[in-house]
Design a protein around this motif. Sequence first.
Motif, PDB file in Angstrom:
ATOM      1  N   SER A  48       9.732  26.747   7.337  1.00  0.00           N
ATOM      2  CA  SER A  48       8.387  26.571   7.460  1.00  0.00           C
ATOM      3  C   SER A  48       7.592  27.570   6.652  1.00  0.00           C
ATOM      4  O   SER A  48       6.578  27.066   5.918  1.00  0.00           O
ATOM      5  CB  SER A  48       7.825  26.688   8.866  1.00  0.00           C
ATOM      6  OG  SER A  48       8.228  28.017   9.400  1.00  0.00           O
ATOM      7  N   ARG A  49       8.186  28.624   6.507  1.00  0.00           N
ATOM      8  CA  ARG A  49       7.613  29.747   5.512  1.00  0.00           C
ATOM      9  C   ARG A  49       7.827  29.231   4.232  1.00  0.00           C
ATOM     10  O   ARG A  49       6.672  29.351   3.270  1.00  0.00           O
ATOM     11  CB  ARG A  49       7.949  30.934   5.929  1.00  0.00           C
ATOM     12  CG  ARG A  49       7.016  32.099   5.753  1.00  0.00           C
ATOM     13  CD  ARG A  49       6.097  32.069   6.798  1.00  0.00           C
ATOM     14  NE  ARG A  49       4.949  33.322   6.455  1.00  0.00           N
ATOM     15  CZ  ARG A  49       4.166  33.447   7.535  1.00  0.00           C
ATOM     16  NH1 ARG A  49       4.025  32.817   8.673  1.00  0.00           N
ATOM     17  NH2 ARG A  49       3.250  34.497   7.114  1.00  0.00           N
ATOM     18  N   SER A  50       8.848  28.776   3.704  1.00  0.00           N
ATOM     19  CA  SER A  50       8.888  28.380   2.295  1.00  0.00           C
ATOM     20  C   SER A  50       7.989  27.242   2.011  1.00  0.00           C
ATOM     21  O   SER A  50       7.506  27.150   0.957  1.00  0.00           O
ATOM     22  CB  SER A  50      10.504  28.031   1.819  1.00  0.00           C
ATOM     23  OG  SER A  50      10.778  26.528   2.643  1.00  0.00           O
ATOM     24  N   LEU A  51       7.830  26.191   2.566  1.00  0.00           N
ATOM     25  CA  LEU A  51       6.844  25.131   2.546  1.00  0.00           C
ATOM     26  C   LEU A  51       5.398  25.733   2.438  1.00  0.00           C
ATOM     27  O   LEU A  51       4.724  25.434   1.581  1.00  0.00           O
ATOM     28  CB  LEU A  51       6.931  24.260   3.830  1.00  0.00           C
ATOM     29  CG  LEU A  51       8.169  23.089   3.713  1.00  0.00           C
ATOM     30  CD1 LEU A  51       8.288  22.211   4.740  1.00  0.00           C
ATOM     31  CD2 LEU A  51       8.327  22.545   2.180  1.00  0.00           C
TER      32      LEU A  51
ATOM     33  N   ASP B  69      11.919  34.668  -0.746  1.00  0.00           N
ATOM     34  CA  ASP B  69      10.973  35.326   0.035  1.00  0.00           C
ATOM     35  C   ASP B  69      10.765  34.941   1.399  1.00  0.00           C
ATOM     36  O   ASP B  69      10.576  35.612   2.224  1.00  0.00           O
ATOM     37  CB  ASP B  69       9.641  35.343  -0.822  1.00  0.00           C
ATOM     38  CG  ASP B  69       9.656  35.756  -2.252  1.00  0.00           C
ATOM     39  OD1 ASP B  69      10.344  36.665  -2.580  1.00  0.00           O
ATOM     40  OD2 ASP B  69       9.016  35.380  -3.000  1.00  0.00           O
ATOM     41  N   ALA B  70      10.877  33.642   1.576  1.00  0.00           N
ATOM     42  CA  ALA B  70      10.973  33.090   2.909  1.00  0.00           C
ATOM     43  C   ALA B  70      11.848  33.416   3.795  1.00  0.00           C
ATOM     44  O   ALA B  70      11.734  33.821   5.077  1.00  0.00           O
ATOM     45  CB  ALA B  70      10.580  31.406   2.823  1.00  0.00           C
ATOM     46  N   LEU B  71      13.049  33.491   3.284  1.00  0.00           N
ATOM     47  CA  LEU B  71      14.078  33.977   4.250  1.00  0.00           C
ATOM     48  C   LEU B  71      14.012  35.491   4.693  1.00  0.00           C
ATOM     49  O   LEU B  71      14.332  35.819   5.752  1.00  0.00           O
ATOM     50  CB  LEU B  71      15.495  33.912   3.478  1.00  0.00           C
ATOM     51  CG  LEU B  71      16.812  34.403   3.900  1.00  0.00           C
ATOM     52  CD1 LEU B  71      16.851  33.732   5.606  1.00  0.00           C
ATOM     53  CD2 LEU B  71      17.974  34.092   3.081  1.00  0.00           C
ATOM     54  N   GLN B  72      13.629  36.138   3.592  1.00  0.00           N
ATOM     55  CA  GLN B  72      13.328  37.696   4.045  1.00  0.00           C
ATOM     56  C   GLN B  72      12.154  37.728   4.904  1.00  0.00           C
ATOM     57  O   GLN B  72      12.356  38.556   6.068  1.00  0.00           O
ATOM     58  CB  GLN B  72      12.866  38.551   2.619  1.00  0.00           C
ATOM     59  CG  GLN B  72      12.717  39.824   2.996  1.00  0.00           C
ATOM     60  CD  GLN B  72      13.995  40.574   3.062  1.00  0.00           C
ATOM     61  OE1 GLN B  72      14.924  40.660   2.150  1.00  0.00           O
ATOM     62  NE2 GLN B  72      14.200  41.251   4.406  1.00  0.00           N
ATOM     63  N   TYR B  73      11.309  37.224   4.889  1.00  0.00           N
ATOM     64  CA  TYR B  73      10.312  36.993   6.011  1.00  0.00           C
ATOM     65  C   TYR B  73      10.595  36.714   7.362  1.00  0.00           C
ATOM     66  O   TYR B  73      10.464  37.431   8.302  1.00  0.00           O
ATOM     67  CB  TYR B  73       9.152  36.082   5.525  1.00  0.00           C
ATOM     68  CG  TYR B  73       7.841  36.110   6.775  1.00  0.00           C
ATOM     69  CD1 TYR B  73       7.131  37.293   6.864  1.00  0.00           C
ATOM     70  CD2 TYR B  73       7.969  35.171   7.548  1.00  0.00           C
ATOM     71  CE1 TYR B  73       6.085  37.212   7.927  1.00  0.00           C
ATOM     72  CE2 TYR B  73       6.880  34.998   8.690  1.00  0.00           C
ATOM     73  CZ  TYR B  73       6.107  36.234   8.879  1.00  0.00           C
ATOM     74  OH  TYR B  73       5.226  36.183   9.795  1.00  0.00           O
ATOM     75  N   ALA B  74      11.624  35.713   7.417  1.00  0.00           N
ATOM     76  CA  ALA B  74      12.115  35.109   8.742  1.00  0.00           C
ATOM     77  C   ALA B  74      12.888  36.126   9.241  1.00  0.00           C
ATOM     78  O   ALA B  74      12.998  36.200  10.512  1.00  0.00           O
ATOM     79  CB  ALA B  74      12.801  33.798   8.474  1.00  0.00           C
ATOM     80  N   LEU B  75      13.602  36.725   8.384  1.00  0.00           N
ATOM     81  CA  LEU B  75      14.663  37.698   9.165  1.00  0.00           C
ATOM     82  C   LEU B  75      13.983  38.916   9.510  1.00  0.00           C
ATOM     83  O   LEU B  75      14.129  39.510  10.573  1.00  0.00           O
ATOM     84  CB  LEU B  75      15.453  38.203   7.902  1.00  0.00           C
ATOM     85  CG  LEU B  75      16.482  37.324   7.690  1.00  0.00           C
ATOM     86  CD1 LEU B  75      17.354  37.658   6.143  1.00  0.00           C
ATOM     87  CD2 LEU B  75      17.678  36.962   8.356  1.00  0.00           C
TER      88      LEU B  75
END
Length: 226
Positions: free
Chosen positions: A45-48, A69-75
């Motif tokens: 959802s963040r990547s979108l 970047d979105a994966l880093q945020y989710a983690l």
Amino acid sequence: MPFDPDRVTTITFDSYSTIVDVEAAQKALADRVDDPRPVSRLWRSRSLAYTFLANQIDAYKPFYEMNRDALQYALDAHGVDITTEELDEILAVYHELDVFDDVRDGMNKLYDAGYDLYVVSNGNPEMLDSMVDFAGIGGLLEDTVSADEVQMFKPAAELYRHAADRTETDIEEIAHVTAGYFDVYGAMHAGMQGVWVNRDGGPWDAFAGDPDLTIESFHDLYDQLV
């Protein structure tokens, strides 16, 4: 306006969530995260969200980088601390996502029926090359069209219009097939017919109208066209 099969000469397909299953990405998280499902969902959802924001503030970067970047945020949001190497290993799963069961046979039937098939995707060219190879659909496609070519993400009309130019097809003769509601709206706004793939029987986001056609699999599209 109802779906008009007689108008269709070219079919464009979204990639992620339409040809390949992004939910499979949570497998790569399973060895590093206690509960991978919410992390995977937030990652997606963040990547979108980043692509939508990038269109508005002129902050384009290739989708692979945005996805990182979105994966880093989710983690970070879930308190998961991993090394850069581990993060890159998780991200690499996007090169080998599971293909939905109906994709190869469905696309093969459409190809045999004489339709020109393309992928139109937010993914950058390297991502699309690996996706096509892993999915085993290269022989069925005329080409792939990447958002990187116009540096605008879906649902910007510029990308769909560029796809029409690249396919050398009048835009109203294109049916765009996608599992993403925003992608359906974007394609229809640009002048294509929007075909929503609803494999899981979920509700439609009906805040601005309905798809031109809703299907449960690529086989349904073939049945509508032929």
